[in-house]
Design a protein around this motif. Structure first.
Motif, mmCIF file in Angstrom:
data_model
loop_
_atom_site.group_PDB
_atom_site.id
_atom_site.type_symbol
_atom_site.label_atom_id
_atom_site.label_comp_id
_atom_site.label_asym_id
_atom_site.label_seq_id
_atom_site.Cartn_x
_atom_site.Cartn_y
_atom_site.Cartn_z
ATOM 1 N N ILE B 247 0.861 -1.187 0.000
ATOM 2 C CA ILE B 247 0.000 0.000 0.000
ATOM 3 C C ILE B 247 0.894 1.232 0.000
ATOM 4 O O ILE B 247 1.910 1.267 0.701
ATOM 5 C CB ILE B 247 -0.907 0.022 1.264
ATOM 6 C CG1 ILE B 247 -1.942 -1.111 1.198
ATOM 7 C CG2 ILE B 247 -1.597 1.372 1.429
ATOM 8 C CD1 ILE B 247 -2.799 -1.216 2.450
ATOM 9 N N MET B 248 0.536 2.219 -0.798
ATOM 10 C CA MET B 248 1.253 3.500 -0.768
ATOM 11 C C MET B 248 0.225 4.591 -1.060
ATOM 12 O O MET B 248 -0.050 4.913 -2.206
ATOM 13 C CB MET B 248 2.402 3.507 -1.778
ATOM 14 C CG MET B 248 3.241 4.765 -1.702
ATOM 15 S SD MET B 248 4.997 4.518 -2.161
ATOM 16 C CE MET B 248 4.859 3.770 -3.775
ATOM 17 N N GLU B 249 -0.354 5.126 0.011
ATOM 18 C CA GLU B 249 -1.426 6.103 -0.110
ATOM 19 C C GLU B 249 -0.888 7.492 0.196
ATOM 20 O O GLU B 249 -0.159 7.693 1.172
ATOM 21 C CB GLU B 249 -2.546 5.773 0.885
ATOM 22 C CG GLU B 249 -3.243 4.464 0.609
ATOM 23 C CD GLU B 249 -4.103 4.515 -0.641
ATOM 24 O OE1 GLU B 249 -4.980 5.374 -0.723
ATOM 25 O OE2 GLU B 249 -3.859 3.678 -1.552
ATOM 26 N N LEU B 250 -1.292 8.418 -0.642
ATOM 27 C CA LEU B 250 -0.857 9.800 -0.503
ATOM 28 C C LEU B 250 -2.069 10.636 -0.107
ATOM 29 O O LEU B 250 -3.087 10.626 -0.812
ATOM 30 C CB LEU B 250 -0.287 10.255 -1.853
ATOM 31 C CG LEU B 250 0.156 11.694 -2.040
ATOM 32 C CD1 LEU B 250 1.272 12.037 -1.070
ATOM 33 C CD2 LEU B 250 0.639 11.888 -3.482
ATOM 34 N N LEU B 251 -1.990 11.334 1.010
ATOM 35 C CA LEU B 251 -3.115 12.130 1.506
ATOM 36 C C LEU B 251 -2.669 13.578 1.631
ATOM 37 O O LEU B 251 -1.640 13.854 2.264
ATOM 38 C CB LEU B 251 -3.587 11.625 2.875
ATOM 39 C CG LEU B 251 -4.250 10.242 2.960
ATOM 40 C CD1 LEU B 251 -3.245 9.115 2.794
ATOM 41 C CD2 LEU B 251 -4.981 10.082 4.283
ATOM 42 N N ASP B 252 -3.440 14.492 1.087
ATOM 43 C CA ASP B 252 -3.048 15.903 1.175
ATOM 44 C C ASP B 252 -3.650 16.556 2.419
ATOM 45 O O ASP B 252 -4.354 15.899 3.199
ATOM 46 C CB ASP B 252 -3.429 16.646 -0.110
ATOM 47 C CG ASP B 252 -4.901 16.998 -0.141
ATOM 48 O OD1 ASP B 252 -5.695 16.354 0.599
ATOM 49 O OD2 ASP B 252 -5.275 17.905 -0.896
ATOM 50 N N LYS B 361 -9.278 18.483 -2.060
ATOM 51 C CA LYS B 361 -8.540 17.501 -1.275
ATOM 52 C C LYS B 361 -8.199 16.354 -2.214
ATOM 53 O O LYS B 361 -8.913 16.077 -3.185
ATOM 54 C CB LYS B 361 -9.299 17.027 -0.048
ATOM 55 C CG LYS B 361 -10.542 16.217 -0.317
ATOM 56 C CD LYS B 361 -11.276 15.963 0.999
ATOM 57 C CE LYS B 361 -12.526 15.138 0.739
ATOM 58 N NZ LYS B 361 -12.249 13.702 0.509
ATOM 59 N N VAL B 362 -7.093 15.729 -1.915
ATOM 60 C CA VAL B 362 -6.602 14.674 -2.802
ATOM 61 C C VAL B 362 -6.179 13.480 -1.971
ATOM 62 O O VAL B 362 -5.464 13.617 -0.972
ATOM 63 C CB VAL B 362 -5.370 15.139 -3.611
ATOM 64 C CG1 VAL B 362 -4.945 14.048 -4.589
ATOM 65 C CG2 VAL B 362 -5.645 16.431 -4.338
ATOM 66 N N VAL B 363 -6.621 12.319 -2.383
ATOM 67 C CA VAL B 363 -6.055 11.086 -1.855
ATOM 68 C C VAL B 363 -5.684 10.266 -3.084
ATOM 69 O O VAL B 363 -6.380 10.286 -4.096
ATOM 70 C CB VAL B 363 -7.037 10.371 -0.905
ATOM 71 C CG1 VAL B 363 -8.324 10.017 -1.610
ATOM 72 C CG2 VAL B 363 -6.409 9.126 -0.317
#
Lengths: 455, 455
Positions: B247-252, B361-363
């Motif tokens: 898993i590699m999740e990017l949350l702003d 918002k970005v995920v």
């Protein structure tokens, strides 16, 4: 104007071969030949436009077109049809782009699998599908057959690495399918439809693939077993330990004897069957450590681990293609069965060989349940050859029908081509076959693209 | 006889709902609604025969049929067409077979993703595709959209796990595609054609999937960055280290603020962006150890590793669906870009939001380059709503066209459905769209299966 004149005019004479030596060399791939035919010409395309011109000429003249890469296929997908044009894509062998940050590569269809891997390795990347022919076969050919290989159980088959395709359709037009990104679900999966379609729906002239990370650590285990059944059971035991090896090859005594003969090794003296396992990646050592006791508990003598000799064994296995080619005295298969049926199937193969008085050797991509049994008889005098053929054919048919009865398939990775068409109806029911015929008609209404193959 | 009478007679009244409450509940999925329509009935099928009877009735009466699972789709693939029959497959929720030795499962389409995973976990196995809706969504719905999820970069999307399908065609006939084995290349890949076709080519009534090994070890890393750009760059840095996280999740920052608001956490105070990474399997610890210094070198504060708090963060991220649903004031997207363009795209999104005076918002499933930006405005007075809509629409269109300009796709995993049809022509050229229309015609000549969706 004849099609030859038209092709010569469009492509120039240097790309058109008409001499008997070339026509003969390009008449067949490495599969048994059921219906030998010579092409009327071999076109060696160098550009997408060459392919388009060739397709258009064939369409205009109603001439069958058989595309091929290196001709290493073993199902006759590249066998010539009567008076066809063979379209060789070998010269379209450029790696157009290799992007180490995107972890993708765009290649022409004639790029050799091993060449792409060598280029990727510089960046710590690899192209995962690794058919045994990887040093010879082209990515285009791999795509045409949806080729598998040794490390599929962990890394997937060709389909799983292909992101996008450029395809010349039967009318000579060029389309682009798929996406440059790892994921993409816009519209129907045309990319997947072309992969494995053996040149019957279109000619693949460009391929974008996803690359994976070249493992930094690799551990190899060679486990010798007293019999084939125990070795096959070892495959299930590794599965039950919930360890996913990169490679898990099962070699029977006939295969070991053959390797000894060719390479001067002494494998057959160590056991009747060999399970050759490779783990890779950051967990390679831990996985190997988890696997070893499972093998020993199942009766294996684990003679090597992470040794040069074990690596060499994998190399021997990888390069076993080309040692011999199937012919009328030697018939090879490519069935797959659900993993739980491996043991039963392995035993039944030995019984079949005994019953029909033919020799047997088996090598299996065991993690996938994909077996390559070969039945053969020694080259015999013509006067008794007919009987040998009957016995070989009976053993072969029995191996196919049993694989299907166990829930398997007649082809795990080689494709239907021309050679396996006779069994396709045993696996796929008429409504499914009819759907495929209608898809073929949709893409190639005149039926010029590799007729009589794949479906 | 009316279609309602015919359905009632064939299936019995208990499976047919005609009341307004049910019709309303089944009129839409979770996507924005462009053209609200009520179905004339909802059929809750319990058997394959129920599905066949429903399809036949629709075919006989020329009535559109919209199949659906749990209705968690976010592209409107399950939105009702005018006077259609909605066919719910929720009640077909049996796991028919789960074979731990074959590492496969055969399920009905209404089985909830999480339920299959729970059943598999008992055997040390898992069903890999894990859309954020996994606790609610059905395997049938996942197949219809070729659903992705958090762990796709390592384990693949739905297509990669599906081996075989049972499909009811537009004439009510039942076919079986694919193979029970891990590999199989007989004929064209009809299975892949149905996966992701959003119920427009046939109704999937049975699914055989491959299971993978449930990882015994999992390490989680939370890396907080001072800005979104650095966090996106961190994704590439991990790739350059040639480590494949699960898993590699990017949350702003917008996403962190929202999670804080809902769950009372203090994430936003720790950094402007979070990269949440999970490694798994035998190499999990070594992979985490290799990743950590790479993140730190890129400016991250790695506050947690293998801690309960980090696991909880992944759980928060997993369950972020359902916190809000897109509506006219909130538009979410599902673009994917090549990995190397993540940083540029991330920056451009922030510029777009500023330019058009909307919130962002970005995920992102960053390992795949698959981003879910959401643009929104606060719920405003009706008198100024029109202007807000225009600004939202402009930002959204710009985000789409930029993703395409960077070599991306308009949908990484949600599907085209009804909502994204307006952009499909920007991604796929007319010849490819025409091919898809002809495939649709081949499978569904009367156009009754989920018309106006997917292609």
């Amino acid at each position: 104007m004849s099609i030859i004149d038209e092709l010569t005019s469009a492509l120039g004479p240097a790309k058109i071969a008409l001499d008997t030596a070339t026509l003969t060399a390009y008449a067949v791939d490495q599969a048994p030949v059921l219906d030998y035919q010579l092409p009327q010409a071999v076109v060696r395309a160098e550009t997408v436009e060459d392919v388009q011109s060739t397709v258009r000429a064939c369409a205009a003249h109603g001439v069958p077109l058989v595309a091929r890469g290196a001709g290493t296929g073993v199902s006759g997908g590249a066998h010539a049809s009567k008076d066809c044009i063979v379209l060789s894509l070998e010269r379209m062998n450029r790696i157009l782009d290799l992007n180490p940050e995107d972890e993708t590569a765009a290649v022409e269809p004639g790029v050799i699998n091993a060449d792409l891997n060598a280029a990727a390795a510089v960046h710590g990347l690899m192209y995962a599908p690794d058919p045994a022919s990887f040093k010879l076969s082209t990515i285009g050919g791999n795509v045409a057959t949806n080729a598998g290989g040794l490390r599929c159980a962990k890394y997937g088959v060709t389909r799983d690495s292909v992101l996008a395709l450029d395809v010349v359709l039967a009318d000579g037009s060029l389309i682009h399918t798929g996406h440059q990104t790892f994921k993409g679900v816009a519209g129907y999966d045309l990319t997947g439809l072309f992969v494995g379609s053996e040149g019957t729906l279109g000619i693949v002239v460009g391929i974008t693939v996803r690359l994976k990370y070249l493992p930094q650590d690799v551990h190899t285990i060679a486990a010798f077993y007293p019999d084939f059944r125990s070795a096959a059971a070892g495959v299930l035991a590794v599965g039950k330990a919930r360890v996913q090896p990169a490679i898990m090859e099962l070699l029977d005594s006939g295969t070991l004897a053959q390797l000894d003969e060719v390479h001067g090794s002494d494998l057959a003296s160590r056991g009747a069957s060999l399970l050759l396992i490779q783990t890779d990646g950051f967990g390679a050592a831990a996985e190997a450590a988890a696997i070893r006791p499972v093998l020993v508990a199942g009766g294996a003598v684990v003679t090597m681990e992470a040794s040069a000799e074990a690596e060499q064994l994998v190399d021997l296995r990888r390069n076993s293609r080309g040692v011999e080619v199937d012919d009328e005295y030697r018939v090879g298969e490519d069935v797959a069965v659900p993993r739980s049926r491996l043991v039963d199937y392995a035993e039944a193969l030995e019984t079949m060989a005994a019953t029909h008085e033919v020799k047997l050797k088996v090598v299996a991509h065991a993690g996938d349940g994909n077996l390559h049994p070969t039945f053969w008889v020694d080259r015999v005098d013509k006067t008794v050859a007919a009987d040998a053929m009957v016995r070989l054919g009976a053993a072969l048919d029995e191996s196919i029908t049993l694989a299907l009865a166990l829930g398997g398939t007649i082809t795990g990775e080689h494709g239907i081509g021309q050679y396996k068409l006779r069994w396709l109806g045993l696996e796929q029911k008429e409504p499914v076959r009819e759907l495929q015929r209608r898809i073929k008609e949709l893409f190639d209404p005149a039926g010029i693209l590799n007729p009589g193959k794949a479906i």
